[in-house]
Design a protein around this motif. Structure first.
Motif, PDB file in Angstrom:
ATOM      1  N   VAL A  53      28.060  25.828 -21.906  1.00 44.02           N
ATOM      2  CA  VAL A  53      26.851  26.644 -21.823  1.00 44.02           C
ATOM      3  C   VAL A  53      27.218  28.013 -21.258  1.00 44.02           C
ATOM      4  O   VAL A  53      27.994  28.108 -20.301  1.00 44.02           O
ATOM      5  N   ASN A  54      26.641  29.044 -21.851  1.00 44.18           N
ATOM      6  CA  ASN A  54      26.816  30.393 -21.338  1.00 44.18           C
ATOM      7  C   ASN A  54      25.636  30.769 -20.453  1.00 44.18           C
ATOM      8  O   ASN A  54      24.541  30.224 -20.586  1.00 44.18           O
ATOM      9  N   ARG A  55      25.844  31.720 -19.586  1.00 43.84           N
ATOM     10  CA  ARG A  55      24.779  32.203 -18.693  1.00 43.84           C
ATOM     11  C   ARG A  55      23.569  32.717 -19.468  1.00 43.84           C
ATOM     12  O   ARG A  55      22.441  32.682 -18.964  1.00 43.84           O
ATOM     13  N   VAL A 204      32.509  13.032 -19.377  1.00 43.88           N
ATOM     14  CA  VAL A 204      31.626  14.012 -18.743  1.00 43.88           C
ATOM     15  C   VAL A 204      30.258  13.914 -19.414  1.00 43.88           C
ATOM     16  O   VAL A 204      30.173  13.781 -20.643  1.00 43.88           O
ATOM     17  N   SER A 205      29.207  13.954 -18.620  1.00 40.32           N
ATOM     18  CA  SER A 205      27.841  14.086 -19.138  1.00 40.32           C
ATOM     19  C   SER A 205      27.218  15.297 -18.468  1.00 40.32           C
ATOM     20  O   SER A 205      27.356  15.461 -17.256  1.00 40.32           O
ATOM     21  N   PHE A 206      26.549  16.140 -19.272  1.00 43.78           N
ATOM     22  CA  PHE A 206      25.845  17.259 -18.633  1.00 43.78           C
ATOM     23  C   PHE A 206      24.466  17.452 -19.238  1.00 43.78           C
ATOM     24  O   PHE A 206      24.218  17.129 -20.403  1.00 43.78           O
ATOM     25  N   VAL A 207      23.572  17.962 -18.395  1.00 42.33           N
ATOM     26  CA  VAL A 207      22.213  18.316 -18.795  1.00 42.33           C
ATOM     27  C   VAL A 207      21.978  19.753 -18.365  1.00 42.33           C
ATOM     28  O   VAL A 207      22.196  20.098 -17.204  1.00 42.33           O
ATOM     29  N   THR A 214      20.396  26.070 -14.803  1.00 42.06           N
ATOM     30  CA  THR A 214      21.267  25.154 -14.073  1.00 42.06           C
ATOM     31  C   THR A 214      21.820  24.073 -14.999  1.00 42.06           C
ATOM     32  O   THR A 214      21.098  23.540 -15.849  1.00 42.06           O
ATOM     33  N   VAL A 215      23.098  23.759 -14.808  1.00 44.11           N
ATOM     34  CA  VAL A 215      23.739  22.630 -15.465  1.00 44.11           C
ATOM     35  C   VAL A 215      23.923  21.522 -14.434  1.00 44.11           C
ATOM     36  O   VAL A 215      24.508  21.745 -13.366  1.00 44.11           O
ATOM     37  N   TYR A 216      23.426  20.350 -14.736  1.00 39.66           N
ATOM     38  CA  TYR A 216      23.650  19.153 -13.930  1.00 39.66           C
ATOM     39  C   TYR A 216      24.709  18.318 -14.648  1.00 39.66           C
ATOM     40  O   TYR A 216      24.659  18.169 -15.883  1.00 39.66           O
ATOM     41  N   TYR A 217      25.660  17.768 -13.919  1.00 39.68           N
ATOM     42  CA  TYR A 217      26.734  17.051 -14.601  1.00 39.68           C
ATOM     43  C   TYR A 217      27.296  15.917 -13.755  1.00 39.68           C
ATOM     44  O   TYR A 217      27.186  15.907 -12.529  1.00 39.68           O
ATOM     45  N   ILE A 218      27.872  14.959 -14.447  1.00 35.01           N
ATOM     46  CA  ILE A 218      28.570  13.842 -13.794  1.00 35.01           C
ATOM     47  C   ILE A 218      29.882  13.615 -14.550  1.00 35.01           C
ATOM     48  O   ILE A 218      30.046  14.059 -15.693  1.00 35.01           O
ATOM     49  N   ILE A 226      25.323  12.976  -9.277  1.00 31.82           N
ATOM     50  CA  ILE A 226      25.017  14.135 -10.108  1.00 31.82           C
ATOM     51  C   ILE A 226      25.264  15.415  -9.309  1.00 31.82           C
ATOM     52  O   ILE A 226      24.749  15.595  -8.212  1.00 31.82           O
ATOM     53  N   ARG A 227      26.078  16.286  -9.886  1.00 31.05           N
ATOM     54  CA  ARG A 227      26.339  17.591  -9.277  1.00 31.05           C
ATOM     55  C   ARG A 227      25.632  18.677 -10.085  1.00 31.05           C
ATOM     56  O   ARG A 227      25.200  18.417 -11.216  1.00 31.05           O
ATOM     57  N   LYS A 228      25.522  19.854  -9.531  1.00 32.93           N
ATOM     58  CA  LYS A 228      24.855  20.915 -10.289  1.00 32.93           C
ATOM     59  C   LYS A 228      25.570  22.245 -10.122  1.00 32.93           C
ATOM     60  O   LYS A 228      26.241  22.509  -9.126  1.00 32.93           O
ATOM     61  N   PHE A 229      25.410  23.053 -11.164  1.00 33.70           N
ATOM     62  CA  PHE A 229      25.976  24.397 -11.180  1.00 33.70           C
ATOM     63  C   PHE A 229      24.881  25.337 -11.684  1.00 33.70           C
ATOM     64  O   PHE A 229      24.390  25.200 -12.811  1.00 33.70           O
ATOM     65  N   THR A 230      24.475  26.286 -10.842  1.00 33.52           N
ATOM     66  CA  THR A 230      23.430  27.241 -11.196  1.00 33.52           C
ATOM     67  C   THR A 230      24.064  28.592 -11.497  1.00 33.52           C
ATOM     68  O   THR A 230      24.855  29.098 -10.699  1.00 33.52           O
ATOM     69  N   PHE A 231      23.712  29.150 -12.632  1.00 27.34           N
ATOM     70  CA  PHE A 231      24.259  30.451 -12.987  1.00 27.34           C
ATOM     71  C   PHE A 231      23.698  31.524 -12.057  1.00 27.34           C
ATOM     72  O   PHE A 231      22.495  31.551 -11.784  1.00 27.34           O
TER      73      PHE A 231
END
Length: 234
Positions: A53-55, A204-207, A214-218, A226-231
């Motif tokens: 995913v891009n920003r 890997v699974s991501f939402v 935000t990308v949530y992933y495991i 579940i971890r998350k990464f917010t642009f």
């Protein structure tokens, strides 16, 4: 083996299960200011962004498909590989509208060493399925879904369906049960239901939530972590 979907409600939700044989491919979850992606190590020593995913909201994924002779790799200005097209989209080097122009004007072919099809979507939920050698289709409606078989010409891959592989049918029923909205939790529940185990397990699974940026992933089917990464906002 992979599963990808896009749900178009008040929030655009993308979900992806990345299923891969670790004896064949090396991967790494990569988090950058502009991109979240599952990096695939290639012979050039680079972890390429074929799933991510891009920003700006571009989301792209490649899924294995049994190849057809019409999509075989070719060089030349009139051709473009599905891998290059997908990575350029994830890098935001090309827009959704530019992808549409490319698939209309060039022949989309497989990479030299892998037969893959793609699902690309943008921040508005516009979604494109691209199948080398077969064609492309812009998706509409409440949701889109793809696994490892052709959507545009299903008879071309029906003989290669793995016995007992009902991921598409199961995910389709679940997506259809959500009439208006799909939450991040719902998306992970769907991915958990169609997860794979064994040699081609889900690694890997991501939402991705457009509204939350935000990308949530495991990783490795650990759906309890579940971890998350917010642009970052620029």
């Amino acid at each position: 083996m992979c599963t990808r979907f896009v749900f178009r409600g008040r929030n655009i939700i993308t979900g992806f299960n990345f299923d891969i044989d670790l004896s064949v491919w090396t991967h790494k979850v990569m988090k950058e200011k502009e991109r979240f992606y599952i990096g695939i190590l290639r012979p050039d020593g680079t972890y390429h962004s074929y799933h991510g995913v891009n920003r700006n909201g571009n989301a792209g994924t490649l899924l294995y498909v049994h190849g057809n002779s019409a999509g075989v790799y070719q060089e030349g200005d009139t051709c473009m590989t599905i891998a290059d097209l997908t990575e350029q989209f994830i890098k935001a080097q090309i827009s959704f509208d530019e992808v549409l122009q490319i698939v209309k004007s060039k022949k989309i072919v497989y990479a030299p060493d892998a037969t893959m099809q793609a699902m690309l979507s943008d921040v508005h939920g516009r979604t494109l399925v691209i199948e080398p050698g077969i064609g492309y289709r812009e998706e509409q409606g409440r949701y889109s879904l793809i696994t490892n078989y052709s959507l545009i010409k299903p008879e071309s891959t029906k003989d290669f369906i793995v016995p007992g592989d009902h991921r598409y049918e199961v995910a389709l029923r679940l997506l259809d049960s959500y009439k208006k909205e799909l939450s991040v939790s719902d998306a992970f529940a769907l991915l958990h239901t169609v997860r794979q185990e064994g040699a081609w397990a889900t690694r890997v699974s991501f939402v991705y939530s457009v509204n939350e940026r935000t990308v949530y992933y495991i990783e490795n089917n650990d759906f309890k972590n579940i971890r998350k990464f917010t642009f970052p906002v620029v």
